[in-house]
Write an enzyme that holds these catalytic residues in place. Structure first.
Site, PDB file in Angstrom:
ATOM      1  N   TYR A 119      73.201  28.185  42.904  1.00  0.00           N
ATOM      2  CA  TYR A 119      73.526  28.113  44.337  1.00  0.00           C
ATOM      3  C   TYR A 119      72.762  27.019  45.079  1.00  0.00           C
ATOM      4  O   TYR A 119      73.376  26.106  45.658  1.00  0.00           O
ATOM      5  CB  TYR A 119      73.276  29.461  45.011  1.00  0.00           C
ATOM      6  CG  TYR A 119      73.606  29.425  46.491  1.00  0.00           C
ATOM      7  CD1 TYR A 119      74.927  29.421  46.918  1.00  0.00           C
ATOM      8  CD2 TYR A 119      72.599  29.362  47.454  1.00  0.00           C
ATOM      9  CE1 TYR A 119      75.236  29.353  48.276  1.00  0.00           C
ATOM     10  CE2 TYR A 119      72.901  29.288  48.797  1.00  0.00           C
ATOM     11  CZ  TYR A 119      74.218  29.289  49.204  1.00  0.00           C
ATOM     12  OH  TYR A 119      74.517  29.216  50.542  1.00  0.00           O
ATOM     13  N   LYS A 132      74.151  23.306  46.686  1.00  0.00           N
ATOM     14  CA  LYS A 132      74.103  22.912  48.093  1.00  0.00           C
ATOM     15  C   LYS A 132      73.308  21.624  48.284  1.00  0.00           C
ATOM     16  O   LYS A 132      73.611  20.813  49.178  1.00  0.00           O
ATOM     17  CB  LYS A 132      73.515  24.048  48.937  1.00  0.00           C
ATOM     18  CG  LYS A 132      74.400  25.286  49.014  1.00  0.00           C
ATOM     19  CD  LYS A 132      75.753  24.983  49.645  1.00  0.00           C
ATOM     20  CE  LYS A 132      76.589  26.236  49.851  1.00  0.00           C
ATOM     21  NZ  LYS A 132      77.891  25.949  50.499  1.00  0.00           N
TER      22      LYS A 132
END
Length: 255
Positions: free
Chosen positions: A178, A182
């Site tokens: 994750y 990003k």
């Protein structure tokens, strides 16, 4: 083209049936934009559209899955046929890599034992999906008077913040999917901004803060509406606004 909507700015938000995406759609609609609710599930999209319309906004459902290029290109074809252009693109759709029934379980993402299938799936949505949608919608954005692209990032994308042992994020478990996805999205944002600056297309990354949404089992201290505020601000920048930046609720964030 539907003539009654041509005077409105048109905004497409991916993953807009819930959470920050839906709050963004609601707030942009309240500003007078026509919002296109992009979702994988047509039923949930219809529910979100009904809610926006009930509040007096102009909304339409658009079925698309950012990991399925055919659905994205069909969505772009529909937007062109119906509206002829696109003023705002909000790349909101994203996944954490955790199971839906255990959104805080990151065991498959711990770097030293990472499940590469999970890592690939997260990047497929959070990075490659953004490229797919952005490139499909760029011809429509180029026809707009003041086009804006906002990519939904996270404070966890900041290398400066996450590498600081004294930062508020120091207690988060290390992950290979994750947060790195990003961070990659932030880098991608800068590259698009550099390419599109000459065309007047402003491209920025937004960190909405720790909002109570499905992605964290509703543990955040901010509401989705509060998190959407920075997204809306970047989606409505004036011609002298920034591009290639990373912003949170209090302003610019460190890379």
């Amino acid at each position: 083209m539907n003539e009654h909507t041509t005077h409105r700015n048109i905004a497409l938000i991916t993953g807009a049936n819930k959470g920050i995406g839906r709050a963004t759609a609601e707030q942009l609609a309240a500003l007078g934009m026509t919002v296109l609710i992009g979702t994988r599930d047509p039923r949930r999209g219809d529910e979100a559209v009904t809610a926006v319309r009930a509040a007096g906004g102009d909304a339409h459902p658009v079925t698309l899955d950012v990991t399925e290029p055919a659905t994205v290109h069909e969505a772009a074809r529909w937007v062109e046929e119906r509206f002829g252009h696109l003023d705002v693109l909000v790349n909101n759709a994203g996944i954490s890599g955790a199971r839906e029934d255990a959104p805080l379980d990151v065991r498959g993402q711990i770097p030293s034992t990472a499940d590469l299938d999970i890592v690939r799936a997260v990047f497929e949505t959070n990075v490659f999906g953004v490229i797919t949608v952005t490139n499909a919608m760029l011809p429509l954005l180029r026809r707009a008077h003041a086009p804006r692209i906002v990519n939904l990032s996270s404070d966890a994308a900041s290398l400066a913040i996450t590498s600081d042992p004294d930062s508020p994020l120091a207690g988060l478990p290390p992950v290979a999917a994750y947060s790195p996805s990003k961070t990659a999205l932030n880098a991608l944002t800068v590259q698009y901004a550099n390419e599109l600056r000459k065309d007047g297309i402003l491209v920025n990354a937004a960190a909405p803060g720790y909002c109570a949404t499905d992605i964290n089992d509703h543990n955040g201290h901010l509401t989705a509406a509060q998190g959407a505020a920075v997204v809306v601000r970047l989606a409505t920048l004036g011609a002298d606004g920034p591009t290639g930046g990373f912003f949170g609720e209090r302003g610019s964030l460190p890379w």
